[in-house]
Design a protein around this motif. Structure first.
Motif, short mmCIF file in Angstrom:
data_model
loop_
_atom_site.label_atom_id
_atom_site.label_comp_id
_atom_site.label_asym_id
_atom_site.label_seq_id
_atom_site.Cartn_x
_atom_site.Cartn_y
_atom_site.Cartn_z
N GLY A 41 8.94 51.64 23.27
CA GLY A 41 8.53 51.89 24.64
C GLY A 41 9.56 51.47 25.67
N ASN A 78 -4.75 49.04 17.04
CA ASN A 78 -4.43 50.31 17.71
C ASN A 78 -5.19 50.42 19.03
OD1 ASN A 78 -3.36 53.04 17.84
ND2 ASN A 78 -5.42 53.74 17.32
N ILE A 82 -3.74 50.57 22.99
CA ILE A 82 -4.10 51.68 23.88
C ILE A 82 -4.79 51.15 25.15
CG2 ILE A 82 -5.61 53.71 24.14
CD1 ILE A 82 -5.07 54.30 21.15
N GLU A 92 2.49 52.68 29.88
CA GLU A 92 1.89 53.87 29.29
C GLU A 92 2.85 54.40 28.23
OE1 GLU A 92 -1.53 55.80 29.25
OE2 GLU A 92 -1.09 54.65 31.07
N GLY A 93 2.31 54.76 27.07
CA GLY A 93 3.16 55.33 26.03
C GLY A 93 3.83 54.30 25.14
N GLY A 95 4.09 51.64 22.12
CA GLY A 95 3.48 51.68 20.80
C GLY A 95 4.17 50.70 19.87
N ARG A 161 4.06 58.42 13.32
CA ARG A 161 2.77 57.74 13.46
C ARG A 161 3.03 56.32 13.96
NH1 ARG A 161 -1.30 57.35 8.41
NH2 ARG A 161 -0.24 59.25 7.76
N GLY A 164 -1.00 52.76 19.17
CA GLY A 164 -0.88 52.81 20.63
C GLY A 164 -0.83 54.20 21.21
N THR A 165 -0.85 55.23 20.36
CA THR A 165 -0.74 56.58 20.90
C THR A 165 -2.00 57.42 20.66
OG1 THR A 165 0.42 57.20 18.87
CG2 THR A 165 1.77 56.70 20.79
N ASP A 166 -2.59 57.27 19.46
CA ASP A 166 -3.69 58.13 19.07
C ASP A 166 -4.92 57.28 18.75
OD1 ASP A 166 -5.48 59.83 17.85
OD2 ASP A 166 -4.18 60.33 16.16
N MET A 169 -5.93 57.22 15.13
CA MET A 169 -4.89 56.87 14.16
C MET A 169 -5.49 56.28 12.88
SD MET A 169 -3.06 54.04 12.78
CE MET A 169 -4.20 52.89 13.44
#
Ligand code: MN
Length: 357
Positions: A41, A78, A82, A92-93, A95, A161, A164-166, A169
């Motif tokens: 990040g 995770n 987030i 933001e974004g 991970g 993968r 922090g993104t999905d 996950m």
């Protein structure tokens, strides 16, 4: 208590490397839970992500070497990353990768996301447990790239993968049964991207204790260029006494969290700041009449020695100018290891110069 039992069964070490100014990796070694996380990040957000992930992992970890329970803890980690980004902590974004292991005797449960790795040294042979979630690993699996090509590929750091993104996950899980005497290694790509598996196998199997081995692995990555943050956890697998493990986890619930977190910033305060400062420095000092190179700073601070021998040389201190020789007795501080080795090169040519008549 036998000497064996006092011997640490795990060692962890993390270093910013020689190129990056911030260490965005985090490491956790809190028996029976071990983990590495490689934050992504930039602008220090990766550091926030990897620290938060390991903290959430520890809070949610199962009591036993249970892979599904560990995967649930990874999902909690995770969600934590987030939520933190949404709440304005970090960015933001942001991970992080996560490779976590719960060790119970010779049973190992692993949860894994990203391109950090778990390896097992079995009877002296290195086997990789985890599969990378990365673009180059996909290309290797598809047959369009080989392992060596993957190590040098310009997109080798693109991961497919991360935490922090999905929100959906899913971590890969592994359950491994090892033998007493085997060794578990967790590492970020700052290790396996800098040195090959043969070198990892050699250092892991060279008979050093886990802490020394962790240091030696990190040193090897630095000597190979130290292009990235590098983090390593080494765990010796034994026929653990379950009573001891039970007592240990009870102590963990009762006492403040016993973290061994080798990540910048999490342990606040002067000792850590000094340690981190020392870790980036180097000095030259006389040892048995010869010039030796150390990482760290000479002397001790608050009872701590912050010096790690890096190399011995064959340069006799007596062959150097008198003022240099006398400063070497207490230690000559250098900006970093590179400057230290430049000084060694200068000393070498000074020492080999014939004395003027
Ligand atoms: Mn990395």
């Amino acid at each position: 208590m036998s000497a064996d039992r006092r011997r640490p069964t795990a060692g962890a070490y993390s270093h910013a490397g020689l190129v990056r100014s911030v260490n965005e990796d985090s490491v956790l070694a809190d028996a029976p839970l071990y983990a590495v996380a490689d934050g992504l990040g930039g602008h220090e957000a990766g550091e926030v992500a990897s620290k938060l992930a390991l903290r959430a992992l520890l809070h949610n970890a199962p009591r036993r070497a249970d892979a599904k329970g560990l995967a649930r803890a990874a999902r909690a980690a995770n969600a934590e990353v987030i939520e933190a980004a949404a709440a304005g902590r970090g960015r933001e974004g942001m991970g992080t990768t996560l490779t976590a292991a719960m060790v119970q005797g010779t049973t190992i449960a692993i949860a894994h996301v990203g391109d950090s790795r778990a390896y097992l040294l079995e009877g002296g042979k290195l086997a990789r447990i985890t599969e990378d979630h990365s673009l180059v690993a996909d290309m290797v699996r598809a047959g369009s790239l080989d392992e060596e090509g993957a190590r040098w590929h310009p997109n080798r750091s693109v991961i497919t993968r991360a935490l922090g993104t999905d929100p959906n996950m899913v971590a890969d899980v592994y359950e491994v049964t090892a033998s007493p005497g085997d060794r578990l290694l967790l590492c970020t790509d700052g290790l396996h991207g800098m040195i090959d598996d043969g070198e990892i196998e050699r250092l892991l199997g060279s008979g050093m204790d886990p802490e020394t081995t962790a240091r030696a692995l990190v040193d090897a990555a630095l000597e190979a260029g130290g292009q990235d943050n590098v983090s390593v956890v080494v765990v010796d697998l034994t026929d653990a006494d379950h009573a001891i493990q039970g007592a240990r986890s009870a102590a963990r619930r009762a006492a403040p969290l016993l973290w061994l977190l080798v990540a910048a910033g999490l342990v606040a305060g002067a000792v850590w700041a000094t340690w981190r400062y020392a870790d980036s420095r180097a000095f030259l000092v006389e040892e048995k009449g010869l010039v030796a190179v150390y990482r760290g700073i000479p002397g001790s601070f608050a009872g701590l020695t912050l010096a790690w021998r890096h190399a011995e040389t064959t340069i006799p201190v007596d062959a150097l100018p008198a003022h240099t020789a006398s400063r070497l007795r207490t230690g000559i501080v250098q900006e970093d290891l590179e400057s230290a080795y430049e000084a060694v090169a200068r000393y070498r040519s000074l020492a080999s110069r014939p004395a003027t008549p």
